[in-house]
Design a protein around this motif. Structure first.
Motif, short mmCIF file in Angstrom:
data_model
loop_
_atom_site.label_atom_id
_atom_site.label_comp_id
_atom_site.label_asym_id
_atom_site.label_seq_id
_atom_site.Cartn_x
_atom_site.Cartn_y
_atom_site.Cartn_z
N GLU A 457 -13.93 -7.86 13.83
CA GLU A 457 -14.09 -8.35 12.46
C GLU A 457 -15.11 -9.47 12.33
O GLU A 457 -15.46 -9.84 11.21
N ASN A 458 -15.61 -9.99 13.45
CA ASN A 458 -16.45 -11.19 13.37
C ASN A 458 -17.88 -10.97 13.87
O ASN A 458 -18.56 -11.92 14.26
N THR A 459 -18.34 -9.71 13.89
CA THR A 459 -19.75 -9.42 14.16
C THR A 459 -20.21 -8.33 13.20
O THR A 459 -19.41 -7.75 12.46
N ARG A 460 -21.49 -8.00 13.26
CA ARG A 460 -22.04 -6.94 12.41
C ARG A 460 -21.44 -5.58 12.74
O ARG A 460 -21.60 -4.62 11.97
N ALA A 461 -20.75 -5.46 13.88
CA ALA A 461 -20.09 -4.21 14.23
C ALA A 461 -19.08 -3.81 13.16
O ALA A 461 -18.80 -2.62 12.98
N TYR A 462 -18.56 -4.82 12.46
CA TYR A 462 -17.60 -4.52 11.39
C TYR A 462 -18.25 -3.65 10.32
O TYR A 462 -17.70 -2.62 9.91
N LEU A 463 -19.42 -4.04 9.86
CA LEU A 463 -20.10 -3.27 8.82
C LEU A 463 -20.51 -1.90 9.35
O LEU A 463 -20.36 -0.88 8.67
N ARG A 464 -21.03 -1.85 10.57
CA ARG A 464 -21.44 -0.57 11.15
C ARG A 464 -20.27 0.41 11.18
O ARG A 464 -20.39 1.57 10.76
N GLY A 465 -19.13 -0.05 11.70
CA GLY A 465 -17.97 0.83 11.79
C GLY A 465 -17.44 1.24 10.43
O GLY A 465 -17.05 2.40 10.23
N LYS A 466 -17.44 0.31 9.50
CA LYS A 466 -16.84 0.60 8.20
C LYS A 466 -17.71 1.52 7.34
O LYS A 466 -17.19 2.33 6.58
N VAL A 467 -19.03 1.42 7.44
CA VAL A 467 -19.85 2.34 6.64
C VAL A 467 -19.71 3.77 7.17
O VAL A 467 -19.76 4.73 6.39
N ILE A 468 -19.52 3.90 8.48
CA ILE A 468 -19.34 5.23 9.05
C ILE A 468 -18.04 5.86 8.56
O ILE A 468 -17.97 7.06 8.26
N SER A 469 -16.98 5.06 8.48
CA SER A 469 -15.69 5.60 8.04
C SER A 469 -15.56 5.67 6.53
O SER A 469 -14.77 6.47 6.01
N MET A 498 -30.27 -5.73 10.49
CA MET A 498 -29.24 -6.73 10.81
C MET A 498 -29.63 -7.50 12.06
O MET A 498 -29.03 -7.29 13.14
N PRO A 499 -30.61 -8.36 11.99
CA PRO A 499 -31.09 -9.05 13.20
C PRO A 499 -30.12 -10.08 13.75
O PRO A 499 -30.30 -10.52 14.89
N SER A 500 -29.12 -10.47 12.98
CA SER A 500 -28.15 -11.46 13.47
C SER A 500 -26.81 -10.79 13.72
O SER A 500 -26.18 -10.29 12.78
N PRO A 501 -26.33 -10.77 14.96
CA PRO A 501 -25.03 -10.15 15.25
C PRO A 501 -23.86 -10.86 14.58
O PRO A 501 -22.78 -10.28 14.46
N SER A 502 -24.04 -12.10 14.16
CA SER A 502 -22.93 -12.87 13.61
C SER A 502 -22.76 -12.70 12.10
O SER A 502 -21.85 -13.28 11.51
N LEU A 503 -23.63 -11.91 11.46
CA LEU A 503 -23.51 -11.67 10.02
C LEU A 503 -22.88 -10.31 9.75
O LEU A 503 -22.64 -9.53 10.65
N PHE A 504 -22.60 -10.04 8.48
CA PHE A 504 -22.00 -8.78 8.04
C PHE A 504 -20.60 -8.57 8.63
O PHE A 504 -20.23 -7.48 9.04
N THR A 505 -19.86 -9.65 8.68
CA THR A 505 -18.51 -9.65 9.22
C THR A 505 -17.50 -9.24 8.14
O THR A 505 -17.84 -9.06 6.97
N LYS A 506 -16.25 -9.11 8.52
CA LYS A 506 -15.22 -8.70 7.56
C LYS A 506 -15.14 -9.66 6.39
O LYS A 506 -15.07 -9.23 5.23
N SER A 507 -15.15 -10.95 6.65
CA SER A 507 -15.00 -11.93 5.57
C SER A 507 -16.14 -11.87 4.56
O SER A 507 -15.96 -12.22 3.39
N SER A 508 -17.31 -11.40 5.01
CA SER A 508 -18.46 -11.41 4.11
C SER A 508 -18.71 -10.08 3.41
O SER A 508 -19.37 -10.05 2.36
N VAL A 509 -18.21 -8.96 3.97
CA VAL A 509 -18.56 -7.67 3.35
C VAL A 509 -17.37 -6.79 2.98
O VAL A 509 -17.55 -5.77 2.31
N GLU A 510 -16.16 -7.17 3.38
CA GLU A 510 -15.02 -6.28 3.12
C GLU A 510 -14.89 -5.94 1.64
O GLU A 510 -14.64 -4.78 1.26
#
Length: 530
Positions: A457-469, A498-510
């Motif tokens: 929930e605290n890296t850009r992986a959150y957005l990547r995973g959520k757009v796929i699902s 998404m050049p910063s791994p620390s952005l696009f987290t759950k708190s910012s994009v959910e």
């Protein structure tokens, strides 16, 4: 200072079709990847046309400067090209008729990538199925999402077995190990972001003695000495015998202790990604926690200019010696004369890390304490670590058979070695040890399964995973630092960098995931100049 930094893991699984031992491993790996791809898209009740975005891959960039030409590179280094199955490799009719594969596949050029809802990548790499975990910010999460890959691998093998009769495709087994004992090795790589401003020569100097000796904590253990296991015996690590030089760009040939691949998937002016290829594939949560945790602390030391100044006469030879020496007492020659043991080198790094960290958070303290306790028990009571370290657990298990008269060259011991790494919970000896309480874990099965289906929930992986699902049919391509979506009602494409791994987290994009289309989300995020 803290143990936290962006990190992740890559695991290439050993693959075998027990009933068709001559089967092409690339075809088998494609079977594995596409089986899981179909599984999770069925769960989403939607197909996906998303592919891996190769345009931002730069595997030939070198941290020492410059870039290797494609003509100079070994084919295994060209990971910026989509892997394909040739007509010779693929049993075309059997695969087409199996029903296990996604309808989107072009069977003249079969793509072999799957981007998962947990933010990971599952794909075919060098004739192995590889799970690349989503990026996380701390060692404990690195262990969890690596274990999620093992769950995914086991679920896939079980699905293939259930469908084997109907599909006509062979059953497969996957092994979390690093060698086929026939001279081939495959990797369990780690990735860490570190400051671009850190002099790379300092990185090399700091890492060589650490890499040469950290196997005493993170080794997976192996029956046989030598790349083909030609000499009877047991050694601490699976990978040590396959390393040949100090520094280099390759990963599958002329393997170096320090890999120079400079592909940060982040702001290249701020970061480099350290691609670490010297580790074993660990099933033990504690071995893995030591792997990621101590590495993060050592990178802190290097960035701060406080790494111990230890110069081995021959770090590659030292790595081999350490792996072969089960007493841990081997004297490693120093460049300036004198000798030092692996335990002493690790102790110097631990002392330096304690001095540097000072007052630290709970996660950092956990790693420091575990490091210290592990070194102490390695020196004083080895088998007390059989419930935490892979190599010690395996060594204890095998030693029982040796004490009954079996020689280290007995094929039964090699079979037990392999069975330890079997990722099927009802077959793998590691999982059997867990089930009977002889191996400690950090996460229960439910937590691991949750991580297999959901991103950090605290890296850009959150957005990547959520757009796929959320919008599987609209996502065109994905990379660690890129998402491309299509307009389902038109021809427009929307690209998010998404050049910063620390952005696009759950708190910012959910709250933005409730929109109608992925393109709308990307357009809004681009407008925010994040």
């Amino acid at each position: 200072m803290t143990v936290e930094r962006v990190m992740g893991a890559e695991t290439e699984y050993g693959i075998l079709a027990p009933e068709q031992t001559g089967a092409n491993p690339t075809v088998l790996s494609a079977q594995v990847v596409n089986t899981y791809d179909t599984l999770f898209h069925r769960a989403l009740r939607a197909r996906s046309s998303s592919q891996w975005e190769y345009s931002s891959e730069s595997p030939l960039a070198d941290s020492r400067g410059g870039e290797m030409s494609e003509e100079q590179a070994h084919p295994s280094q060209l990971t910026h090209r989509a892997p394909v199955l040739t007509s010779e490799e693929i049993a075309a009719e059997a695969l087409k008729e199996s029903g296990l594969y996604a309808e989107r596949l072009d069977w003249d050029s079969v793509t072999m990538n799957s981007i998962l809802p947990n933010g990971a990548r599952f794909y075919v790499d060098h004739a192995h199925p590889e799970y690349s975990s989503p990026e996380v910010t701390n060692p404990l999460d690195a262990v969890l999402w690596d274990a999620a890959g093992d769950h995914i691998a086991a679920q896939t093998v079980a699905t293939i077995e259930v469908n084997a009769t109907e599909s006509g495709l062979p059953k497969v087994n996957l092994y979390k190990n690093n060698t086929d004992s026939k001279g081939q090795s495959y990797g369990a790589h780690e990735n860490y972001l570190l400051k671009r401003s850190t002099n790379f020569d300092d990185v090399v100097a700091g890492l060589l003695p650490f890499f040469a000796t950290r196997g005493i904590m993170i080794g997976a253990g192996r029956v046989g000495i030598g790349t083909k296991g030609e000499k009877p015996g047991f050694q601490i690590t699976q990978r040590a015998d396959f390393f040949e030089r100090l520094v280099g760009l390759e990963t599958t040939i002329r393997r170096p202790l320090v890999n120079t691949r400079d592909e940060p998937h982040a702001d290249i002016n701020r970061y480099r990604r350290l691609h670490v290829i010297t580790g074993d594939a660990n099933l033990s949560h504690y071995s893995n926690l030591l792997k990621f945790g101590t590495m993060s602390l050592v990178l802190n030391l290097i960035e701060a200019g406080q790494a111990p100044q230890i110069k081995l006469a021959d770090p590659v030879a030292a790595m081999h010696t350490v792996s072969h020496n089960l007493t841990l007492a081997a004297q490693l020659p120093l460049a300036g004369g004198g000798t030092i043991t692996a335990l002493e080198i690790q102790g110097e790094f631990l002392d330096a890390a304690r001095e540097l960290e000072g007052d630290c958070d709970a996660a950092t303290q956990q790693i420091l304490d575990l490091w210290e306790q592990t070194l102490h028990l390695l020196e004083t009571d080895l088998f007390a670590l059989a419930d935490r370290l892979d190599w010690v657990a395996k060594y204890q298990l095998l030693s029982q058979y040796v004490s009954q008269g079996l020689g280290w060259d007995n094929p039964k011991l090699a079979a037990i070695d392999l069975q330890y790494s079997d990722i099927r919970p009802h077959k793998g000896l590691y999982f059997k040890l867990v089930q009977v309480g002889r191996m400690k874990t950090l996460f229960d099965e439910a937590t691991i399964e949750e991580a297999a289906h959901n991103p950090p929930e605290n890296t850009r992986a959150y957005l990547r995973g959520k757009v796929i699902s959320t919008w599987p049919e609209e996502i065109v391509s994905v990379n660690w630092d890129t998402i491309v979506a299509r307009d389902p009602l038109g021809t427009d494409l929307y690209r998010l960098n998404m050049p910063s791994p620390s952005l696009f987290t759950k708190s910012s994009v959910e709250h933005l995931l409730k929109g109608e289309h992925a393109g709308d989300l990307i357009s809004w995020l681009n407008g925010q100049n994040i």
